[in-house]
Design an enzyme around this catalytic site. Structure first.
Site, PDB file in Angstrom:
ATOM      1  N   ARG A  41      11.560  -6.766 -18.361  1.00 21.01           N
ATOM      2  CA  ARG A  41      12.336  -7.001 -17.150  1.00 21.01           C
ATOM      3  C   ARG A  41      11.305  -7.108 -15.984  1.00 21.01           C
ATOM      4  NH1 ARG A  41      18.032  -4.017 -18.181  1.00 21.01           N
ATOM      5  NH2 ARG A  41      19.026  -5.581 -19.244  1.00 21.01           N
ATOM      6  N   LYS A  70      33.445  -6.412 -31.022  1.00 23.28           N
ATOM      7  CA  LYS A  70      34.889  -6.492 -30.576  1.00 23.28           C
ATOM      8  C   LYS A  70      35.320  -7.912 -29.972  1.00 23.28           C
ATOM      9  CE  LYS A  70      36.018  -1.743 -29.991  1.00 23.28           C
ATOM     10  NZ  LYS A  70      36.330  -0.853 -29.086  1.00 23.28           N
ATOM     11  N   GLY A  89      21.706  -8.111 -24.534  1.00 23.38           N
ATOM     12  CA  GLY A  89      20.859  -7.005 -24.943  1.00 23.38           C
ATOM     13  C   GLY A  89      20.389  -6.993 -26.432  1.00 23.38           C
ATOM     14  N   GLY A 111      25.996  -8.012 -19.462  1.00 21.38           N
ATOM     15  CA  GLY A 111      27.049  -8.280 -18.718  1.00 21.38           C
ATOM     16  C   GLY A 111      27.116  -9.401 -17.795  1.00 21.38           C
TER      17      GLY A 111
HETATM   18  P1  AMP Z   1      28.733  -5.795 -28.636  1.00 20.81           P
HETATM   19  O1  AMP Z   1      28.174  -5.097 -27.582  1.00 20.81           O
HETATM   20  O2  AMP Z   1      30.349  -6.392 -28.603  1.00 20.81           O
HETATM   21  O3  AMP Z   1      28.106  -7.138 -28.506  1.00 20.81           O
HETATM   22  O4  AMP Z   1      28.493  -5.375 -29.983  1.00 20.81           O
HETATM   23  C1  AMP Z   1      27.334  -5.011 -30.600  1.00 20.81           C
HETATM   24  C2  AMP Z   1      27.391  -4.088 -31.586  1.00 20.81           C
HETATM   25  O5  AMP Z   1      28.243  -4.573 -32.468  1.00 20.81           O
HETATM   26  C3  AMP Z   1      26.206  -3.522 -32.325  1.00 20.81           C
HETATM   27  O6  AMP Z   1      25.778  -2.373 -32.133  1.00 20.81           O
HETATM   28  C4  AMP Z   1      26.474  -3.738 -33.949  1.00 20.81           C
HETATM   29  O7  AMP Z   1      25.969  -2.823 -34.555  1.00 20.81           O
HETATM   30  C5  AMP Z   1      28.089  -3.863 -33.695  1.00 20.81           C
HETATM   31  N1  AMP Z   1      28.465  -4.417 -34.977  1.00 20.81           N
HETATM   32  C6  AMP Z   1      28.147  -5.829 -35.433  1.00 20.81           C
HETATM   33  N2  AMP Z   1      28.651  -6.185 -36.417  1.00 20.81           N
HETATM   34  C7  AMP Z   1      29.536  -5.129 -36.781  1.00 20.81           C
HETATM   35  C8  AMP Z   1      30.438  -4.907 -37.775  1.00 20.81           C
HETATM   36  N3  AMP Z   1      30.696  -5.784 -38.903  1.00 20.81           N
HETATM   37  N4  AMP Z   1      31.170  -3.479 -37.910  1.00 20.81           N
HETATM   38  C9  AMP Z   1      30.774  -2.565 -37.005  1.00 20.81           C
HETATM   39  N5  AMP Z   1      30.113  -2.879 -35.762  1.00 20.81           N
HETATM   40  C10 AMP Z   1      29.419  -4.033 -35.698  1.00 20.81           C
END
Ligand code: AMP
Length: 410
Positions: free
Chosen positions: A51, A212, A365, A388
């Site tokens: 960064r 999610k 990230g 974000g």
């Molecule tokens: P996000 O911040 O929504 O982009 O989510 C990133 C996080 O999603 C990472 O820390 C991953 O460990 C988690 N992740 C990815 N795939 C899965 C899954 N199948 N089940 C649970 N967590 C997940």
């Protein structure tokens, strides 16, 4: 092997805001808001200085033009209180090494002591201010605090893409008081992300992953009428699979998103966007390293098991879908890549994106980290660390830190 950089993509000047090159900064004090929010270990040693490095073009330009360079940033979440753990002192040291010149460090970011330090600066001098978030007024975008920051300089330059989605005193408030322009980093991220989304070379493929659906819903809705294909992996995929009527064992699911997931799939179908979900998964009963893993088709995820990564057939399918892509945007891992047993899907996709003969843009990230760990960062056209902020841009929304800058025509 042909590199994606062989594809010449015209990035238009879509910016419309003043940039640092529009300012006459010689002999003037320039307040540069950077994103020096770097990771530190327990001994307060910087573990990744990308960064800082990514703001060097703007800082070096300001030095070379003979400005008095005042640098400001936040670091971590000190919650409006002074906390030595979040001091920018280690950043001052690292900057000094990277710039190969003295970097003065101020004990605060506003006040008479800092003003005195600024008054003594000569052309080309560099002064780093202490963490902006030691003052609660920074995140509240408080007017008096913004004015105090603006008193330090003749011009404001925002180069902190990672903080551009926040309307804080040092990203938005200060622009009310002094002419405000974008730095090189900020400008290039916007031109890449916005330029590519609005004007992609087709086929244009979006790969979305992460935990999610709710975190990426805005992006999906915005991209639904812009892209040719959407590939969804990661935890969010299982809400879609469940919405299609399949049992997914105990995999991550957002019950309140099921209807929306159905609507999005319908919208994509109506727009003739090809939609790809994983067809198999690497499953486990828990994330413990001692826990068993299996590879199953998504029709056969047993109760008590959770899908933690996309499986090998999904990797093949996604690779097929990526074959003809000319533009790829990727945000979010394909699985729990932090755990070795569930990291292969993410790294396989990282390699496919790295090998693709396409303009490739990676944001967020986790995805940025995966790309570096897979060793393919050099073959990605553009990597944005601001998670974000890049999501907000992909959602088609304005970023307060950018809208606040002075318009070019003004
Ligand atoms: P996000 O911040 O929504 O982009 O989510 C990133 C996080 O999603 C990472 O820390 C991953 O460990 C988690 N992740 C990815 N795939 C899965 C899954 N199948 N089940 C649970 N967590 C997940």
């Amino acid at each position: 092997m042909a590199k994606k950089n062989d594809i010449v993509v015209e990035i238009k000047d879509i910016f419309g805001k003043l940039t640092i090159e529009d300012l006459q900064i010689k002999g003037k004090a320039v307040f540069i808001r950077a994103d020096f929010n770097v990771p530190l270990d327990d001994n307060l040693v910087i573990t990744d200085d990308r960064r800082i490095r990514s703001s060097l073009p703007t800082i070096n330009y300001a030095i070379d033009e003979g400005a008095k360079v005042i640098l400001a940033s936040h670091l971590g979440r000190p919650k409006g209180k002074i906390d030595p753990k979040y001091s920018l002192a280690p950043v001052a040291k690292r900057l000094q090494r990277l710039l190969n010149k003295e970097v003065m460090f101020a004990p605060d970011c506003i006040g008479s002591q800092v003003e005195n330090m600024v008054a003594k600066m000569k052309e080309g001098d560099v002064l780093l201010l202490e963490n902006l978030r030691f003052h609660p007024e920074e995140e509240k975008n408080e007017e008096g605090f913004s004015r105090s920051l603006s008193k330090l300089a003749d011009f404001f330059v925002n180069d902190a893409f990672g903080a551009a989605h926040r309307a804080h005193a040092s990203t938005a408030g200060i622009t009310k008081f002094i002419p405000s322009a974008a730095g090189f980093l900020l400008k290039s991220v916007i031109e890449y992300l916005k330029g590519v989304v609005d004007n992609p070379v087709r086929p244009f493929v979006a790969i979305l992953g992460g935990a999610k659906v709710s975190g990426k819903i805005g992006v999906l809705e915005n991209l639904a009428n812009k892209v040719d294909k959407v590939i969804v992996g990661g935890g969010m995929a299982y809400t879609f699979i469940k919405a299609m009527g399949y049992e997914i064992g105990d995999s991550l699911v957002e019950p309140d998103m099921l209807d929306l997931a159905k609507k999005i799939m319908e919208k994509l179908r109506n727009n003739n966007v090809k939609f790809y979900l994983p067809v198999d998964s690497v499953i486990g009963q828990s994330l413990e390293s001692s826990s068993d893993t299996k590879i199953v088709t998504n029709q056969e995820i047993p109760k008590g098991w959770k899908a933690f990564d996309i499986g090998p057939a999904s990797v093949k399918l996604f690779n097929e879908a990526l074959q003809d892509a000319k533009t790829i945007i990727w945000n979010g891992p394909m699985g729990v890549f932090e755990v070795d047993a569930y990291s292969r899907g993410t790294y396989a996709i990282a390699n496919s994106v790295g090998d693709a003969y396409a303009m490739t843009i990676v944001g967020g990230g986790d995805t940025d980290y995966a790309i570096h760990r897979a060793g393919v960062s050099d073959s990605i056209s553009f990597i944005s660390t601001g998670g974000g902020a890049s999501l907000q841009l992909l959602e088609g929304k304005d970023l307060p830190g950018i809208s606040a800058l002075t318009d070019k025509k003004a």
